[in-house]
Design an enzyme around this catalytic site. Structure first.
Site, PDB file in Angstrom:
ATOM      1  N   GLU A 233     -10.005  -2.280  -3.502  1.00  0.00           N
ATOM      2  CA  GLU A 233      -9.187  -1.706  -2.436  1.00  0.00           C
ATOM      3  C   GLU A 233      -9.605  -2.409  -1.148  1.00  0.00           C
ATOM      4  OE1 GLU A 233      -8.564   2.575  -0.154  1.00  0.00           O
ATOM      5  OE2 GLU A 233      -9.599   2.520  -2.089  1.00  0.00           O
TER       6      GLU A 233
ATOM      7  N   ASP B 295     -10.989   7.527   7.786  1.00  0.00           N
ATOM      8  CA  ASP B 295     -12.246   6.825   7.575  1.00  0.00           C
ATOM      9  C   ASP B 295     -13.420   7.528   8.240  1.00  0.00           C
ATOM     10  OD1 ASP B 295     -10.863   4.779   6.221  1.00  0.00           O
ATOM     11  OD2 ASP B 295     -10.322   3.858   8.123  1.00  0.00           O
TER      12      ASP B 295
END
Length: 277
Positions: A47, A58
């Site tokens: 990924e 994130d």
């Protein structure tokens, strides 16, 4: 990729790293290392994260790496070099990207045409050997351009579902996916955790009841082989990110470009996944 892993009676292992950290060549070398481990038994898919200045998913480790990558000059087109390298290494390359970057791809110096930008991104991703996109901030409701372009170029659409998703939302999201669906195991941002979430198996069970033929990937919080094995026992894909990024941060903090720690962690994760069933 998932079908091949199912034939081996195991889940697929997906490793996340951002392009551009510690720099573009270094990040690509790290992604290739993910596919190898120390003895050739690495991840099944990479990924490839595209750093973004305003992330919504994130955690601290990935934010740190993304900020450094942006400061050091990473550009959207660098993601295609990473895709090519992962494909050549024999793993499946997927790109995790915030959709604003796709909608504005190639728009510098001209009036932005989102449909044209999305199509251009899809074309370049397919030409580089990419399998598709993971789009954490895009829902199927707003994905008209991406749906059309991914159909045209045969790319996967990986959307996210969460423990808070209603059955109606799960049904709409999985119906729009192609390839697999990303099931977030916790409510929150990315980050390695001491133990896996007990919400993950319940969410996977719900998704499979609604979309039994769609593979389900589980991510957020997996940090070692034991945890990867726990997830691999019930999920189709095991996704690991922050723990891998932390290996690159530790190497940079130590003043080295060594990928030994990264490779060793990949070995542990791969062993856990392969022993999970």
């Amino acid at each position: 990729m998932v079908a091949a892993c199912r034939a081996e009676n195991r889940a697929a292992l997906v490793g996340y790293l951002p392009v551009g950290y510690p720099d573009v060549p270094g990040s690509i070398a790290a992604m290739v290392a993910l596919t190898q481990g120390t003895g050739g038994g690495g991840v099944d898919a990479v990924e490839i994260g595209m750093p973004y200045s305003d992330p919504m998913m994130d955690g601290l480790a990935i934010q740190h790496a993304d900020t450094k990558a942006i400061q050091r000059g990473v550009r959207t087109h660098d993601v295609f070099s990473a895709v090519e390298a992962v494909a050549v290494a024999g793993a499946t390359p997927l790109v995790m990207i915030y959709y604003n970057l796709v909608e504005h791809y190639g728009a510098r110096g001209r009036r932005n045409d989102p449909a044209a930008s999305v199509r251009a991104f899809a074309r370049d991703l397919a030409n580089a050997g990419g399998a598709g996109l993971i789009t954490p901030d895009l829902t199927p409701d707003d994905a008209e351009f991406w749906t059309a372009s991914s159909d045209e170029f045969g790319l996967d659409r990986v959307y996210l579902v969460a423990p808070s998703s209603t059955d109606e939302r799960v049904a709409r999201t999985t119906a729009a996916c192609r390839g697999w669906v990303y099931s977030t195991s916790v409510m929150g941002v990315t980050g390695a955790r001491a133990q896996t979430s007990d919400a993950a198996p319940r969410l996977v069970e719900r998704v499979r009841a609604i979309a039994p033929d769609l593979p389900v990937g589980v991510g957020l919080g997996i940090s070692n082989g034991a945890q990867a094995g726990e997830i691999g026992a019930f999920a189709d894909l095991v996704i690991v990110g922050s723990a891998l990024v932390k290996q690159l941060i530790a190497a940079e903090d130590a003043g080295t470009a060594s990928l030994d720690g990264l490779r060793a962690l990949v070995d542990d994760l791969a062993s856990g996944v392969r022993a999970s069933r």
